[in-house]
Design a protein around this motif. Structure first.
Motif, PDB file in Angstrom:
ATOM      1  N   GLY A  25      -5.126   5.112  -7.975  1.00  0.00           N
ATOM      2  CA  GLY A  25      -6.537   5.407  -7.835  1.00  0.00           C
ATOM      3  C   GLY A  25      -7.201   4.672  -6.701  1.00  0.00           C
ATOM      4  N   ASN A  26      -8.473   4.907  -6.567  1.00  0.00           N
ATOM      5  CA  ASN A  26      -9.288   4.287  -5.539  1.00  0.00           C
ATOM      6  C   ASN A  26      -9.293   2.768  -5.716  1.00  0.00           C
ATOM      7  OD1 ASN A  26     -11.110   4.400  -3.334  1.00  0.00           O
ATOM      8  ND2 ASN A  26     -12.824   4.129  -4.747  1.00  0.00           N
ATOM      9  N   ASN A  27      -9.195   2.039  -4.583  1.00  0.00           N
ATOM     10  CA  ASN A  27      -9.200   0.567  -4.590  1.00  0.00           C
ATOM     11  C   ASN A  27      -8.106  -0.014  -5.478  1.00  0.00           C
ATOM     12  OD1 ASN A  27     -11.402   0.068  -2.832  1.00  0.00           O
ATOM     13  ND2 ASN A  27     -12.820   0.645  -4.470  1.00  0.00           N
ATOM     14  N   THR A  28      -6.917   0.633  -5.429  1.00  0.00           N
ATOM     15  CA  THR A  28      -5.790   0.171  -6.239  1.00  0.00           C
ATOM     16  C   THR A  28      -4.571  -0.036  -5.359  1.00  0.00           C
ATOM     17  OG1 THR A  28      -6.606   1.341  -8.175  1.00  0.00           O
ATOM     18  CG2 THR A  28      -4.291   0.699  -8.195  1.00  0.00           C
ATOM     19  N   GLU A  29      -3.843  -1.110  -5.607  1.00  0.00           N
ATOM     20  CA  GLU A  29      -2.597  -1.401  -4.884  1.00  0.00           C
ATOM     21  C   GLU A  29      -1.449  -1.474  -5.882  1.00  0.00           C
ATOM     22  OE1 GLU A  29      -3.311  -5.032  -2.804  1.00  0.00           O
ATOM     23  OE2 GLU A  29      -4.400  -4.051  -1.167  1.00  0.00           O
ATOM     24  N   LEU A  30      -0.389  -0.759  -5.568  1.00  0.00           N
ATOM     25  CA  LEU A  30       0.846  -0.828  -6.355  1.00  0.00           C
ATOM     26  C   LEU A  30       1.882  -1.548  -5.512  1.00  0.00           C
ATOM     27  CD1 LEU A  30       2.436   0.054  -8.905  1.00  0.00           C
ATOM     28  CD2 LEU A  30       3.019   2.140  -7.675  1.00  0.00           C
ATOM     29  N   TYR A  31       2.536  -2.540  -6.081  1.00  0.00           N
ATOM     30  CA  TYR A  31       3.461  -3.399  -5.333  1.00  0.00           C
ATOM     31  C   TYR A  31       4.811  -3.429  -6.048  1.00  0.00           C
ATOM     32  CZ  TYR A  31       5.321  -7.738  -3.296  1.00  0.00           C
ATOM     33  OH  TYR A  31       6.115  -8.678  -2.681  1.00  0.00           O
ATOM     34  N   ALA A  32       5.897  -3.134  -5.305  1.00  0.00           N
ATOM     35  CA  ALA A  32       7.252  -3.163  -5.858  1.00  0.00           C
ATOM     36  C   ALA A  32       8.130  -4.063  -4.997  1.00  0.00           C
ATOM     37  CB  ALA A  32       7.833  -1.762  -5.926  1.00  0.00           C
ATOM     38  N   LEU A  33       8.856  -4.951  -5.631  1.00  0.00           N
ATOM     39  CA  LEU A  33       9.733  -5.876  -4.926  1.00  0.00           C
ATOM     40  C   LEU A  33      11.153  -5.777  -5.469  1.00  0.00           C
ATOM     41  CD1 LEU A  33      10.238  -8.291  -2.997  1.00  0.00           C
ATOM     42  CD2 LEU A  33       9.582  -9.807  -4.882  1.00  0.00           C
ATOM     43  N   ASP A  34      12.091  -5.370  -4.587  1.00  0.00           N
ATOM     44  CA  ASP A  34      13.525  -5.401  -4.904  1.00  0.00           C
ATOM     45  C   ASP A  34      13.917  -4.526  -6.080  1.00  0.00           C
ATOM     46  OD1 ASP A  34      14.040  -7.188  -2.832  1.00  0.00           O
ATOM     47  OD2 ASP A  34      13.754  -8.953  -4.096  1.00  0.00           O
ATOM     48  N   VAL A  35      13.184  -3.442  -6.320  1.00  0.00           N
ATOM     49  CA  VAL A  35      13.525  -2.544  -7.423  1.00  0.00           C
ATOM     50  C   VAL A  35      13.457  -1.101  -6.946  1.00  0.00           C
ATOM     51  CG1 VAL A  35      12.738  -4.062  -9.277  1.00  0.00           C
ATOM     52  CG2 VAL A  35      11.120  -2.479  -8.210  1.00  0.00           C
ATOM     53  N   PRO A  36      14.240  -0.214  -7.578  1.00  0.00           N
ATOM     54  CA  PRO A  36      14.059   1.216  -7.332  1.00  0.00           C
ATOM     55  C   PRO A  36      12.904   1.749  -8.161  1.00  0.00           C
ATOM     56  CG  PRO A  36      15.865   0.879  -8.849  1.00  0.00           C
ATOM     57  CD  PRO A  36      15.375  -0.494  -8.472  1.00  0.00           C
ATOM     58  N   VAL A  37      12.073   2.564  -7.576  1.00  0.00           N
ATOM     59  CA  VAL A  37      10.981   3.219  -8.294  1.00  0.00           C
ATOM     60  C   VAL A  37      11.300   4.708  -8.349  1.00  0.00           C
ATOM     61  CG1 VAL A  37       8.510   3.688  -8.373  1.00  0.00           C
ATOM     62  CG2 VAL A  37       9.336   1.474  -7.511  1.00  0.00           C
ATOM     63  N   PHE A  38      11.511   5.248  -9.559  1.00  0.00           N
ATOM     64  CA  PHE A  38      11.828   6.652  -9.764  1.00  0.00           C
ATOM     65  C   PHE A  38      10.592   7.383 -10.279  1.00  0.00           C
ATOM     66  CE2 PHE A  38      16.431   6.874  -9.290  1.00  0.00           C
ATOM     67  CZ  PHE A  38      16.803   5.549  -9.391  1.00  0.00           C
ATOM     68  N   VAL A  39      10.222   8.442  -9.583  1.00  0.00           N
ATOM     69  CA  VAL A  39       9.100   9.270 -10.009  1.00  0.00           C
ATOM     70  C   VAL A  39       9.636  10.674 -10.251  1.00  0.00           C
ATOM     71  CG1 VAL A  39       6.851  10.217  -9.377  1.00  0.00           C
ATOM     72  CG2 VAL A  39       7.460   7.881  -8.710  1.00  0.00           C
ATOM     73  N   THR A  40       9.430  11.187 -11.450  1.00  0.00           N
ATOM     74  CA  THR A  40       9.996  12.492 -11.791  1.00  0.00           C
ATOM     75  C   THR A  40       9.335  13.612 -11.009  1.00  0.00           C
ATOM     76  OG1 THR A  40      10.504  11.714 -14.013  1.00  0.00           O
ATOM     77  CG2 THR A  40      10.486  14.096 -13.664  1.00  0.00           C
ATOM     78  N   ASN A  41       8.011  13.595 -10.946  1.00  0.00           N
ATOM     79  CA  ASN A  41       7.301  14.675 -10.258  1.00  0.00           C
ATOM     80  C   ASN A  41       6.660  14.159  -8.971  1.00  0.00           C
ATOM     81  OD1 ASN A  41       7.899  16.822 -12.130  1.00  0.00           O
ATOM     82  ND2 ASN A  41       6.535  15.789 -13.573  1.00  0.00           N
ATOM     83  N   ASP A  42       5.348  14.379  -8.788  1.00  0.00           N
ATOM     84  CA  ASP A  42       4.741  14.048  -7.512  1.00  0.00           C
ATOM     85  C   ASP A  42       3.928  12.769  -7.601  1.00  0.00           C
ATOM     86  OD1 ASP A  42       2.909  15.435  -9.178  1.00  0.00           O
ATOM     87  OD2 ASP A  42       1.569  15.686  -7.460  1.00  0.00           O
ATOM     88  N   ILE A  43       3.503  12.306  -6.414  1.00  0.00           N
ATOM     89  CA  ILE A  43       2.689  11.102  -6.287  1.00  0.00           C
ATOM     90  C   ILE A  43       1.340  11.505  -5.697  1.00  0.00           C
ATOM     91  CG2 ILE A  43       2.465   8.864  -5.135  1.00  0.00           C
ATOM     92  CD1 ILE A  43       5.527   8.742  -5.067  1.00  0.00           C
ATOM     93  N   ARG A  44       0.285  10.996  -6.294  1.00  0.00           N
ATOM     94  CA  ARG A  44      -1.051  11.219  -5.764  1.00  0.00           C
ATOM     95  C   ARG A  44      -1.665   9.874  -5.404  1.00  0.00           C
ATOM     96  NH1 ARG A  44      -6.424  13.889  -8.650  1.00  0.00           N
ATOM     97  NH2 ARG A  44      -7.751  13.770  -6.778  1.00  0.00           N
ATOM     98  N   LEU A  45      -1.928   9.693  -4.099  1.00  0.00           N
ATOM     99  CA  LEU A  45      -2.564   8.485  -3.590  1.00  0.00           C
ATOM    100  C   LEU A  45      -4.007   8.869  -3.239  1.00  0.00           C
ATOM    101  CD1 LEU A  45       0.406   7.413  -1.299  1.00  0.00           C
ATOM    102  CD2 LEU A  45      -0.158   6.458  -3.533  1.00  0.00           C
ATOM    103  N   GLU A  46      -4.902   8.622  -4.163  1.00  0.00           N
ATOM    104  CA  GLU A  46      -6.222   9.254  -4.183  1.00  0.00           C
ATOM    105  C   GLU A  46      -7.049   9.108  -2.913  1.00  0.00           C
ATOM    106  OE1 GLU A  46     -10.002  10.530  -6.338  1.00  0.00           O
ATOM    107  OE2 GLU A  46      -8.131  10.261  -7.356  1.00  0.00           O
ATOM    108  N   SER A  47      -7.136   7.891  -2.364  1.00  0.00           N
ATOM    109  CA  SER A  47      -8.061   7.643  -1.260  1.00  0.00           C
ATOM    110  C   SER A  47      -7.409   6.699  -0.257  1.00  0.00           C
ATOM    111  CB  SER A  47      -9.355   7.026  -1.803  1.00  0.00           C
ATOM    112  OG  SER A  47      -9.148   5.663  -2.153  1.00  0.00           O
ATOM    113  N   PRO A  48      -8.072   6.470   0.889  1.00  0.00           N
ATOM    114  CA  PRO A  48      -7.511   5.536   1.870  1.00  0.00           C
ATOM    115  C   PRO A  48      -7.311   4.130   1.331  1.00  0.00           C
ATOM    116  CG  PRO A  48      -9.197   6.894   2.899  1.00  0.00           C
ATOM    117  CD  PRO A  48      -9.257   7.186   1.430  1.00  0.00           C
ATOM    118  N   THR A  49      -7.932   3.812   0.187  1.00  0.00           N
ATOM    119  CA  THR A  49      -7.732   2.490  -0.421  1.00  0.00           C
ATOM    120  C   THR A  49      -6.741   2.522  -1.584  1.00  0.00           C
ATOM    121  OG1 THR A  49      -9.637   2.809  -1.895  1.00  0.00           O
ATOM    122  CG2 THR A  49     -10.046   1.737   0.238  1.00  0.00           C
TER     123      THR A  49
END
Length: 625
Positions: A25-49
């Motif tokens: 969502g807006n004004n949100t950061e997702l951070y992954a370190l040294d792991v695989p991230v599996f997403v079954t369907n699609d990714i929605r990155l709502e806004s420039p933030t």
């Protein structure tokens, strides 16, 4: 207020981070370190933030063929070459984010950022890289002059200059020269590519360029995803790619020369072939290339010292790391078409770009080559392939790596791979065999069905005989041939070079074969064999068989009393040059061929049967004019 979501690193093989759909969502950061991230369907990155940071060995994989959406960005690092004169071949894992939904988007120079501190895995701050129009990049600017693409190309003149403003379609690669920074890390930021991606590799019209693969189109593409890519599956999981492409991958590497002039470049293409597509535990075969010089039209102008990196010890270079670009080529028997990348080819595999390592590879001249630790590195994927079995118990493909030292200047490598699934030892087998894509002015190569090869797969038999060719553009060229490596070859297997002119065998397993050749092409004189006297060449096979010259009739005559099925006859002069070639395809008891156009002298006649048994005989031609 900014929301931060952490995906923590855990050092266990079974860890996976799954998501049915991923929304940031807006004004949100997702951070992954040294792991695989599996997403079954699609990714929605709502806004420039709305941002998603992949750090360390983190990678992103997706399953469904649903493209991603909106204006946010993922961020993924890759090191480039630390030299302003050398190219890397790239393929971006991201495109320019916008407000569109469910589609991949084009890449351009704005996707490349400069991290504030790439050594700090918690860092999420980067600024867009600046660009200079000068030939050489700086610590803060990349040179946009060297950003080129290649699509449906026939040779050197097909490269297109893109600069940093040209939009490059998803899946197409680009070139970029490095910067003077010691550890030059690029931060790719944008919408992550996903799903089926089509890349054109079509041959249009006549091959009118002196460089490139004859009658074939070449396209610079690469790994288009923010995860590693299994190159074997690029062919095995796509009947389209199998049909329209030469089942080979070409990797460019360049020697530091501190010059931007093409005539000063020294580089070459390593070749990967996938091997038996029905056997996923067969990693394929990789061979490195000698560095060579180039003319202004892209053709080779000789060779230099040194070779590209030998990655055969790292799973035969089967796995391409994030950002790795490479060349594909259309099959010359057709016109090519749209090659395809799919999510089924994606894999989580930590980068380890060391030659003898175990990981995905991005080749660069840099201090950072990925981790090479004692912990076993296993690929992971949703594609159903048992990668633990592939790493722990791969199909062992015995290899003979033959090195030819040319004029004491450079080594040309050719690989004979013992593959039980090889369809036919006497034919070119797509995917099993690799083209001799580096056409050198002085060269050595294997031959099958008149195709020059760097890799030849066989179903081993002691009676197998493989043509071995030489080419030189100058007189008195020294070729020294020896077995450099025997990988998993039984001790009782011998390797010889057979010279049809002198009718001699030289042991190249325990010694070397040396010959000095004058300017010309020698494709019918030499063979690699595994025995001095095989069943194919015993006297029993050619009992009462005779080859002789009838000077009265100016003909070479074959007496074939046992009605052997004969394939061809070749005559060589004393220098080893082929002066007569005739296809026979006959079992007639007597055959004759005119020699009236040949000069008086001593020649060697070679007659070959349909199962490649060979009989040689010296003859004296005396044509009185």
């Amino acid at each position: 207020m900014k929301h931060i979501v952490l995906v923590l690193s855990v050092l266990t093989f079974c860890l996976n981070t799954y998501s049915q759909d991923l929304y940031v969502g807006n004004n949100t950061e997702l951070y992954a370190l040294d792991v695989p991230v599996f997403v079954t369907n699609d990714i929605r990155l709502e806004s420039p933030t709305s941002n998603f940071y992949l750090r360390g060995d983190a990678q992103l994989l997706q399953d469904a063929n649903i493209k991603n959406s909106d204006e946010g960005e993922i961020s993924v690092y890759q090191n480039q070459t630390t030299n302003v004169y050398e190219y890397n071949f790239w393929c971006s894992p991201v495109g320019v984010s916008d407000n569109t939904s469910n589609q991949n988007v084009d890449f351009n120079g704005t996707n490349i950022h400069d991290p504030d501190d790439d050594t700090d895995v918690s860092n999420v701050t980067s600024v867009p890289y600046g660009y200079t129009t000068s030939y050489e990049g700086t610590a803060t600017e990349l040179s946009n002059y060297w950003i080129y693409s290649l699509r449906d190309g026939k040779g050197y003149y097909s490269w297109k200059q893109e600069f940093d403003t040209g939009n490059i379609k998803t899946g197409y690669g680009f070139t970029l020269k490095g910067s003077p920074n010691t550890d030059n890390v690029l931060d790719f930021r944008g919408r992550p590519n996903n799903g089926t991606i089509l890349v054109s590799c079509r041959f249009y019209g006549v091959d009118d360029q002196p460089s490139g693969i004859p009658n074939s189109a070449q396209t610079l593409t690469g790994n288009p995803y923010p995860s590693a890519l299994d190159l074997k599956l690029f062919f095995a999981q796509s009947v389209t790619n199998q049909a329209i492409l030469l089942n080979e991958i070409y990797f460019w590497e360049q020697k530091p020369k501190n010059s931007h002039f093409l005539a000063d470049y020294e580089g070459g293409y390593g070749v990967y072939t996938p091997g038996d597509l029905a056997d996923f535990t067969d990693n394929g075969t990789y061979t490195f290339a000698p560095f060579e010089n180039y003319n202004g039209d892209g053709t080779t102008n000789g060779t230099t010292t040194g070779n590209t990196t030998d990655f055969s010890g790292n799973n035969q270079r089967r796995f391409a790391a994030v950002g790795q670009g490479f060349i594909i080529a259309s099959d010359p028997i057709g016109i090519g078409g749209d090659a395809e990348f799919t999510n089924a080819m994606r894999v989580y595999f930590k980068e380890d770009s060391t030659p003898g390592g175990n990981g995905s590879i991005f080749a660069k001249n840099s201090k950072k080559t990925g981790k090479n630790t004692q912990t076993k590195n296993y690929p992971m994927s949703h594609n159903g392939v048992d990668y633990k079995k592939i790493i722990d118990n791969p199909t062992i493909i015995p290899e003979i790596r033959i090195h030819t030292h040319v004029n004491n200047a450079f080594y040309k490598e050719n690989v004979i791979a013992f593959r039980e699934g090889t369809p036919n030892n006497n034919t070119y087998n797509k995917g099993f065999d690799g083209s001799n894509v580096n056409t050198l002015s002085s060269d050595a190569y294997l031959i099958s069905e008149d195709k020059n090869l760097s890799i030849k797969s066989i179903n081993y038999s002691e009676s197998t005989r493989l043509k071995f060719g030489f080419k030189t553009n100058q007189d008195n060229t020294l070729f020294s041939v020896t077995v450099n490596q025997l990988n998993n070859i039984p001790n009782d297997v011998d390797v010889y070079m057979f010279d049809n002119e002198t009718n001699t065998y030289t042991n190249i397993k325990d010694g070397s074969f040396n010959t000095v050749l004058n300017k010309g092409v020698y494709n019918d004189r030499f063979e690699i064999t595994f025995a001095k006297n095989t069943l194919n060449t015993t006297e029993e096979t050619f009992s009462n068989f005779k080859i002789y010259q009838n000077n009265t009739q100016a003909q070479v005559v074959i007496n074939n009393p046992n009605s052997l099925k004969l394939k061809e006859i070749i005559l060589f002069d004393v220098s080893g040059k082929r002066v007569l070639f005739e296809t026979i395809n006959s079992s007639n008891n007597t055959l004759s061929f005119s020699t009236k156009n040949l000069s008086t002298g001593v020649y060697v006649a070679k007659v070959t049967t349909d199962n490649d048994a060979a009989k040689t005989q010296k003859i004296v031609i005396n044509n009185q004019k």
